[in-house]
Design an enzyme around this catalytic site. Structure first.
Site, mmCIF file in Angstrom:
data_model
loop_
_atom_site.group_PDB
_atom_site.id
_atom_site.type_symbol
_atom_site.label_atom_id
_atom_site.label_comp_id
_atom_site.label_asym_id
_atom_site.label_seq_id
_atom_site.Cartn_x
_atom_site.Cartn_y
_atom_site.Cartn_z
ATOM 1 N N ARG A 1 -3.196 5.740 -20.550
ATOM 2 C CA ARG A 1 -2.983 4.335 -20.900
ATOM 3 C C ARG A 1 -3.464 4.110 -22.324
ATOM 4 O O ARG A 1 -4.628 4.391 -22.617
ATOM 5 C CB ARG A 1 -3.809 3.494 -19.923
ATOM 6 N N ARG B 1 -18.501 12.275 -6.053
ATOM 7 C CA ARG B 1 -18.636 10.850 -6.390
ATOM 8 C C ARG B 1 -19.939 10.298 -5.820
ATOM 9 O O ARG B 1 -20.427 10.797 -4.811
ATOM 10 C CB ARG B 1 -17.515 10.010 -5.754
ATOM 11 N N ARG C 1 1.696 13.795 -12.059
ATOM 12 C CA ARG C 1 1.600 13.048 -13.314
ATOM 13 C C ARG C 1 0.130 12.791 -13.591
ATOM 14 O O ARG C 1 -0.670 12.717 -12.661
ATOM 15 C CB ARG C 1 2.271 11.669 -13.180
ATOM 16 N N TYR D 1 -0.929 11.739 3.378
ATOM 17 C CA TYR D 1 -1.899 10.779 2.846
ATOM 18 C C TYR D 1 -1.181 9.461 2.575
ATOM 19 O O TYR D 1 -0.186 9.433 1.851
ATOM 20 C CB TYR D 1 -2.555 11.285 1.543
ATOM 21 N N GLU E 1 -20.514 11.971 -2.065
ATOM 22 C CA GLU E 1 -19.350 12.541 -1.378
ATOM 23 C C GLU E 1 -19.218 14.021 -1.721
ATOM 24 O O GLU E 1 -19.036 14.376 -2.881
ATOM 25 C CB GLU E 1 -18.100 11.814 -1.897
ATOM 26 N N ASP F 1 -2.021 5.331 1.428
ATOM 27 C CA ASP F 1 -2.963 4.253 1.138
ATOM 28 C C ASP F 1 -2.770 3.158 2.178
ATOM 29 O O ASP F 1 -1.755 3.120 2.885
ATOM 30 C CB ASP F 1 -2.699 3.696 -0.268
ATOM 31 N N ARG G 1 -8.409 19.108 4.119
ATOM 32 C CA ARG G 1 -9.717 19.159 3.452
ATOM 33 C C ARG G 1 -10.545 18.049 4.062
ATOM 34 O O ARG G 1 -10.023 17.011 4.481
ATOM 35 C CB ARG G 1 -9.596 18.888 1.944
HETATM 36 P P1 FAD Z 1 -6.941 6.262 10.945
HETATM 37 O O1 FAD Z 1 -7.737 5.271 10.182
HETATM 38 O O2 FAD Z 1 -7.416 7.667 10.925
HETATM 39 O O3 FAD Z 1 -6.807 5.765 12.449
HETATM 40 C C1 FAD Z 1 -6.407 6.608 13.505
HETATM 41 C C2 FAD Z 1 -7.297 6.290 14.699
HETATM 42 O O4 FAD Z 1 -6.831 7.026 15.841
HETATM 43 C C3 FAD Z 1 -8.748 6.712 14.482
HETATM 44 O O5 FAD Z 1 -9.602 5.633 14.751
HETATM 45 C C4 FAD Z 1 -8.943 7.847 15.481
HETATM 46 O O6 FAD Z 1 -10.260 7.909 16.000
HETATM 47 C C5 FAD Z 1 -7.950 7.476 16.569
HETATM 48 N N1 FAD Z 1 -7.551 8.609 17.389
HETATM 49 C C6 FAD Z 1 -7.129 9.821 16.960
HETATM 50 N N2 FAD Z 1 -6.864 10.621 18.001
HETATM 51 C C7 FAD Z 1 -7.125 9.899 19.117
HETATM 52 C C8 FAD Z 1 -7.066 10.191 20.509
HETATM 53 N N3 FAD Z 1 -6.697 11.398 20.959
HETATM 54 N N4 FAD Z 1 -7.391 9.227 21.408
HETATM 55 C C9 FAD Z 1 -7.788 8.002 20.974
HETATM 56 N N5 FAD Z 1 -7.867 7.672 19.659
HETATM 57 C C10 FAD Z 1 -7.544 8.614 18.746
HETATM 58 N N6 FAD Z 1 -6.514 3.729 1.044
HETATM 59 C C11 FAD Z 1 -6.431 2.720 0.143
HETATM 60 O O7 FAD Z 1 -5.479 1.936 0.174
HETATM 61 N N7 FAD Z 1 -7.419 2.540 -0.789
HETATM 62 C C12 FAD Z 1 -8.500 3.360 -0.878
HETATM 63 O O8 FAD Z 1 -9.357 3.166 -1.744
HETATM 64 C C13 FAD Z 1 -8.595 4.447 0.056
HETATM 65 N N8 FAD Z 1 -9.644 5.291 0.006
HETATM 66 C C14 FAD Z 1 -9.695 6.342 0.879
HETATM 67 C C15 FAD Z 1 -10.778 7.203 0.782
HETATM 68 C C16 FAD Z 1 -10.857 8.295 1.634
HETATM 69 C C17 FAD Z 1 -12.024 9.230 1.524
HETATM 70 C C18 FAD Z 1 -9.824 8.528 2.568
HETATM 71 C C19 FAD Z 1 -9.865 9.742 3.462
HETATM 72 C C20 FAD Z 1 -8.774 7.651 2.689
HETATM 73 C C21 FAD Z 1 -8.685 6.545 1.839
HETATM 74 N N9 FAD Z 1 -7.640 5.628 1.932
HETATM 75 C C22 FAD Z 1 -7.564 4.603 1.024
HETATM 76 C C23 FAD Z 1 -6.584 5.765 2.957
HETATM 77 C C24 FAD Z 1 -6.879 4.988 4.274
HETATM 78 O O9 FAD Z 1 -8.077 5.484 4.833
HETATM 79 C C25 FAD Z 1 -5.700 5.165 5.230
HETATM 80 O O10 FAD Z 1 -4.543 4.575 4.678
HETATM 81 C C26 FAD Z 1 -5.905 4.547 6.624
HETATM 82 O O11 FAD Z 1 -7.163 4.817 7.162
HETATM 83 C C27 FAD Z 1 -4.858 5.102 7.578
HETATM 84 O O12 FAD Z 1 -4.873 4.408 8.812
HETATM 85 P P2 FAD Z 1 -4.368 5.111 10.136
HETATM 86 O O13 FAD Z 1 -4.400 4.078 11.209
HETATM 87 O O14 FAD Z 1 -3.107 5.847 9.902
HETATM 88 O O15 FAD Z 1 -5.437 6.293 10.421
#
Ligand code: FAD
Length: 367
Positions: free
Chosen positions: A176, A280, A172, A349, A301, A351, A249
């Site tokens: 707005r 950005r 989508r 992905y 970025e 948030d 990516r």
């Molecule tokens: P992660 O933050 O990746 O945590 C996983 C952790 O596991 C990491 O610290 C990693 O190092 C660790 N790990 C992995 N493998 C191992 C291993 N073998 N041993 C030990 N540790 C390990 N969300 C929003 O709501 N608003 C936003 O504006 C927004 N902007 C974003 C912008 C970007 C560029 C990106 C990429 C994401 C964005 N997000 C945003 C999404 C947000 O980053 C995620 O929702 C969040 O980080 C996910 O948390 P997680 O714990 O699943 O993953």
């Protein structure tokens, strides 16, 4: 079997929320994190007195009151409202696509005039069945919006022409018809005062976290320490890439300290021209007002092709990768001792609010 009830692999948001809930319920938890920092991709660096979102701009937004109330127990959130700008051919436009954008683009002043313009362009595109992203976008918003804001940006993001990208990437394109630049429709929105580290420190308060420890380098020793594991790393890595490597990516961030207090007047400016290589520029001080008057920190970025060792940012959820993920998911579901959660373990992905919701639900199920 060991001294801990749960071993949590990853100190990102998912791991931190789950650890927090389990500890609150009296469980013994150990968190291991391969980076030297906590918070996963929420981690903020402090540069020139400014909280810098090290892994890309992060804005918390949700309509889920339980999630909002939960995170507000650990950090105070400011009233930041995301209203990004788009820079195209030397002019600035408001995002998301709204009456301000249409006014700058065509000079139209009423919703009726804007609707007529868009309808004319959609009809002129004459796309019945979109076969690729370009046709999909043209059928949704017409040529002017597509060329100014979607084409160059998307081609930089994915590294290939929109005509070679599948239509499903854009489901989508909300339009707005009010003069409202607030990017998110959610009820709650903000940034933790003091940065995301405050939130993560609050969640992990009193919990044993071992930084700089990769689970796979100490696997058998760590597995013996706890009854159950929550794994938040990459799912293909957990199963030794037995079905192949899932594709992503990635992004390259170029961060610079500038000797001025205000570089672009807004936290987020998208660069939608194909000729400008970055997508950005983020000016971090505008997220939370942190920093001195004389300096600012900006990050450009650059999207790029993912290679082994890069940070896996955006899953490529095409047919091939989804089929591969489904096979990994079957192995994960069959593993009764390990829980899989978060963006890497679920190859999706999410948030932040979705991560919090999922981690809260998982902890409720476990208890
Ligand atoms: P992660 O933050 O990746 O945590 C996983 C952790 O596991 C990491 O610290 C990693 O190092 C660790 N790990 C992995 N493998 C191992 C291993 N073998 N041993 C030990 N540790 C390990 N969300 C929003 O709501 N608003 C936003 O504006 C927004 N902007 C974003 C912008 C970007 C560029 C990106 C990429 C994401 C964005 N997000 C945003 C999404 C947000 O980053 C995620 O929702 C969040 O980080 C996910 O948390 P997680 O714990 O699943 O993953």
């Amino acid at each position: 079997k060991g001294p801990y009830d749960y071993l949590i692999v990853g100190a990102g948001l998912f791991g931190a929320v789950f650890a927090c809930r389990m500890k609150a319920a009296g469980k013994k938890v150990l968190v291991v994190e391969r980076r030297d920092t906590r918070g996963g991709n929420l981690y903020c660096d402090r540069i020139a007195g400014i909280n810098v979102h090290s892994y890309g701009a992060h804005i918390f937004h949700t309509s889920d009151k339980e999630v909002w109330d939960f995170v507000n127990r650990f950090a105070e959130f400011n009233r930041y409202t995301n209203s990004p700008l788009a820079y195209y051919r030397g002019k600035l436009y408001n995002l998301p696509f709204n009456m301000n954008t249409f006014y700058s683009l065509w000079g139209v002043t009423t919703p009726q005039q804007a609707c007529v313009r868009i309808e004319e362009q959609r009809r002129a595109a004459a796309v019945a069945e979109p076969r690729n992203l370009e046709e999909q976008a043209l059928s949704l918003v017409g040529r002017d919006i597509y060329e100014a804001f979607i084409k160059g940006y998307t081609e930089k993001q994915w590294g290939r022409p929109c005509t070679e990208l599948p239509a499903f990437i854009i489901k989508r394109l909300p339009l707005r018809f009010t003069f409202d630049n607030n990017y998110f429709n959610d009820r709650y929105q903000g940034i933790p005062i003091g940065g995301y580290n405050v939130l993560i420190d609050g969640l992990l308060d009193g919990i044993e976290v071992r930084l700089g420890m990769d689970f796979f380098e100490h696997r058998s020793r760590l597995e013996a320490l706890a009854d159950k594991i929550l794994y938040t790393g990459s799912v293909d890595r957990y199963f030794d890439y037995c079905f192949g490597r899932l594709e992503y990516r990635t992004l390259r961030f170029e961060t610079e300290v500038l000797e001025c207090g205000n570089y672009q007047g807004n936290a987020v400016v998208n660069y939608t021209d194909a000729a400008i290589p970055y997508t950005r520029i983020i000016e971090h001080r505008h997220f939370d007002g942190s920093g001195p008057e004389s300096r600012t920190v900006i990050t450009r970025e650059y999207p790029s092709e993912y290679r082994d060792g890069d940070e896996p940012y955006y899953p490529i959820n095409d047919v091939r990768n989804e089929a591969m993920y489904e096979k990994y998911k079957m192995l994960a579901d069959a593993d009764s001792n390990t829980l899989f959660g978060g963006r890497l373990a679920e190859y999706k992905y999410y948030d932040m609010h979705q991560i919090v919701r999922k981690a809260l639900d998982l902890s409720k199920r476990e208890l």
